[in-house]
Design a protein around this motif. Structure first.
Motif, mmCIF file in Angstrom:
data_model
loop_
_atom_site.group_PDB
_atom_site.id
_atom_site.type_symbol
_atom_site.label_atom_id
_atom_site.label_comp_id
_atom_site.label_asym_id
_atom_site.label_seq_id
_atom_site.Cartn_x
_atom_site.Cartn_y
_atom_site.Cartn_z
ATOM 1 N N HIS A 142 0.844 -1.203 0.000
ATOM 2 C CA HIS A 142 0.000 0.000 0.000
ATOM 3 C C HIS A 142 0.877 1.251 0.000
ATOM 4 O O HIS A 142 0.376 2.361 -0.017
ATOM 5 C CB HIS A 142 -0.906 0.014 1.236
ATOM 6 C CG HIS A 142 -0.145 0.062 2.528
ATOM 7 N ND1 HIS A 142 0.295 -1.071 3.175
ATOM 8 C CD2 HIS A 142 0.296 1.103 3.272
ATOM 9 C CE1 HIS A 142 0.956 -0.726 4.262
ATOM 10 N NE2 HIS A 142 0.972 0.588 4.347
ATOM 11 N N ASP A 143 2.203 1.035 -0.005
ATOM 12 C CA ASP A 143 3.164 2.128 0.072
ATOM 13 C C ASP A 143 3.636 2.487 -1.336
ATOM 14 O O ASP A 143 4.380 1.737 -1.970
ATOM 15 C CB ASP A 143 4.347 1.687 0.941
ATOM 16 C CG ASP A 143 5.340 2.815 1.216
ATOM 17 O OD1 ASP A 143 5.560 3.639 0.303
ATOM 18 O OD2 ASP A 143 5.901 2.859 2.325
ATOM 19 N N GLN A 144 3.220 3.639 -1.815
ATOM 20 C CA GLN A 144 3.543 4.017 -3.196
ATOM 21 C C GLN A 144 5.037 4.212 -3.401
ATOM 22 O O GLN A 144 5.562 3.942 -4.485
ATOM 23 C CB GLN A 144 2.793 5.282 -3.587
ATOM 24 C CG GLN A 144 3.076 6.459 -2.686
ATOM 25 C CD GLN A 144 2.248 7.664 -3.059
ATOM 26 O OE1 GLN A 144 2.608 8.404 -3.949
ATOM 27 N NE2 GLN A 144 1.145 7.864 -2.377
ATOM 28 N N GLU A 145 5.757 4.662 -2.374
ATOM 29 C CA GLU A 145 7.201 4.847 -2.520
ATOM 30 C C GLU A 145 7.891 3.506 -2.768
ATOM 31 O O GLU A 145 8.807 3.402 -3.588
ATOM 32 C CB GLU A 145 7.770 5.517 -1.272
ATOM 33 C CG GLU A 145 9.252 5.868 -1.399
ATOM 34 C CD GLU A 145 9.764 6.669 -0.218
ATOM 35 O OE1 GLU A 145 10.706 6.189 0.456
ATOM 36 O OE2 GLU A 145 9.218 7.758 0.034
ATOM 37 N N GLU A 146 7.463 2.455 -2.062
ATOM 38 C CA GLU A 146 8.029 1.125 -2.286
ATOM 39 C C GLU A 146 7.779 0.661 -3.711
ATOM 40 O O GLU A 146 8.672 0.129 -4.371
ATOM 41 C CB GLU A 146 7.420 0.113 -1.303
ATOM 42 C CG GLU A 146 7.948 0.239 0.107
ATOM 43 C CD GLU A 146 7.348 -0.779 1.051
ATOM 44 O OE1 GLU A 146 7.715 -0.760 2.230
ATOM 45 O OE2 GLU A 146 6.496 -1.585 0.625
ATOM 46 N N ALA A 147 6.563 0.860 -4.183
ATOM 47 C CA ALA A 147 6.240 0.445 -5.553
ATOM 48 C C ALA A 147 7.018 1.261 -6.574
ATOM 49 O O ALA A 147 7.575 0.725 -7.534
ATOM 50 C CB ALA A 147 4.735 0.578 -5.796
ATOM 51 N N ASN A 148 7.088 2.578 -6.367
ATOM 52 C CA ASN A 148 7.770 3.455 -7.318
ATOM 53 C C ASN A 148 9.242 3.108 -7.481
ATOM 54 O O ASN A 148 9.802 3.211 -8.577
ATOM 55 C CB ASN A 148 7.659 4.917 -6.874
ATOM 56 C CG ASN A 148 6.274 5.494 -7.081
ATOM 57 O OD1 ASN A 148 5.474 4.962 -7.836
ATOM 58 N ND2 ASN A 148 5.978 6.576 -6.392
ATOM 59 N N THR A 149 9.889 2.723 -6.381
ATOM 60 C CA THR A 149 11.334 2.533 -6.408
ATOM 61 C C THR A 149 11.756 1.118 -6.770
ATOM 62 O O THR A 149 12.955 0.867 -6.933
ATOM 63 C CB THR A 149 11.947 2.893 -5.037
ATOM 64 O OG1 THR A 149 11.270 2.138 -4.014
ATOM 65 C CG2 THR A 149 11.797 4.373 -4.744
#
Length: 350
Positions: free
Chosen positions: A194-201
């Motif tokens: 649910h963490d967009q930063e994790e997905a983005n990186t």
């Protein structure tokens, strides 16, 4: 290591009378690092577990390679799954935890040792082979769970929020480690978060889910810069949304807000739309009025070191503005009158 693409065709899944997945269609390429992103209850973990074979049997088709796995037992799908809790056996050593799946497959002892040693070397924990799980840190436990999964050489690696139990600094370190391992193995990987930063990186592409429906699929940059609906725009970062309508005057287009302010739109903008989405970093702020600027007033400011984040009332909305900061730069005071100039080349009309 084997790798396979995944094709999901018209998948529906219900818990009792509650439909959790509603006609999901998705195509994941072999060797791709893919993410399912969405808020709690969006269906992302349910979709991952449907691929793994846990939970109710869905309708539709889930193909791993060219094999439809719907209805197959989990151990017959050749997928590996790392759970949020890591699920290590507390009474087994690190070596025996990693080798458990190989032992269940009745491989010769010598082959098991060779494979376990290689998997522990891959995650950088060969020196901890004889420790027990309760002697490991959270990050070490997570890497052991990864080693136990990849040692059986699955076609697909499934990660169900594996970083959520780690502190913030360790999460950054471990997501880099996940990406390194995935690239080294070339393994088709799905990461639920649910963490967009994790997905983005980490991911090559992602699917944003809400209410059991895929809202949009694309690279992190595509989804952030060009969201297809308001949910995606709001979920991926901070989005300023002004209500109004697109007006056309010959070849020229403009967006008129509900308060009568006008923003010129570039060629190729949507011909219709009742909302314009502006990211905070694409808005500049000054005391001077200019063409297409929005008059506003600073309500709040936060000094964040490299930037200052302002909350400004303008255009009939509360607008977040991020201004980069350098030493000696003026900070706009709370209550001061300002003018906002939006870079509409980066705006999206929805």
């Amino acid at each position: 290591m084997n790798k396979a693409g995944i094709k999901i065709e018209n998948v529906h899944l219900s818990f009792g009378d509650t439909e959790v997945l509603k006609g999901v269609n998705l195509d994941i390429k072999p060797g791709e690092f893919f993410a399912f992103l969405g808020p709690s209850g969006s269906g992302k973990s349910t979709l991952l577990r449907a691929i793994a074979g846990f939970g109710p049997t869905p309708s539709g088709r889930i193909l791993i390679g060219d094999r439809d796995v719907v209805g197959l037992d989990p151990w017959k799908r050749n997928v590996g799954m790392v759970f949020q809790s890591y699920a290590l056996w507390p009474h087994l050593s690190v070596r025996n935890n990693v080798g458990f799946g190989l032992k269940e497959r009745k491989l010769p002892a010598g082959q098991i040792k060779t494979k376990v040693d290689a998997a522990l070397e891959l995650v950088g924990l060969a020196h901890l082979a004889d420790r027990m799980p309760n002697q490991l840190s959270g990050g070490q436990q997570q890497r052991i769970a990864l080693a136990r999964t990849i040692v059986v050489e699955p076609e697909v690696l499934l990660l169900d929020e594996p970083l959520s139990n780690l502190d913030a600094s360790l999460r950054v370190q471990m997501r880099r480690e996940l990406l390194r391992l995935q690239r080294q193995l070339g393994l088709t990987t799905i990461f639920v978060t649910h963490d967009q930063e994790e997905a983005n990186t980490t991911c090559d592409r992602m699917a944003v889910l809400d209410g059991g429906v895929i809202q949009q699929i694309g690279s992190p940059q595509q989804l952030y810069d060009r969201p297809e609906n308001l949910f995606v725009a709001k979920f991926l970062g901070t989005a300023n949304i002004l209500e109004g309508a697109v007006e056309t005057d010959g070849a020229a287009k403009r967006f008129r807000t509900k308060t009568g302010d006008v923003l010129s739109l570039p060629d190729g903008s949507a011909a219709e739309g009742s909302n314009i989405v502006l990211r905070p970093q694409n808005i500049s702020m000054s005391h001077s009025q200019s063409r297409d600027s929005l008059a506003g007033q600073v309500r709040h400011s936060e000094f964040l070191g490299s930037q200052v984040r302002y909350l400004v009332t303008a255009g009939g909305a509360e607008i977040v503005v991020d201004q980069s900061h350098s030493a000696g730069q003026t900070i706009f005071e709370t209550g001061s009158d300002v003018h906002l100039l939006a870079n509409t080349n980066s705006a999206v009309v929805l």
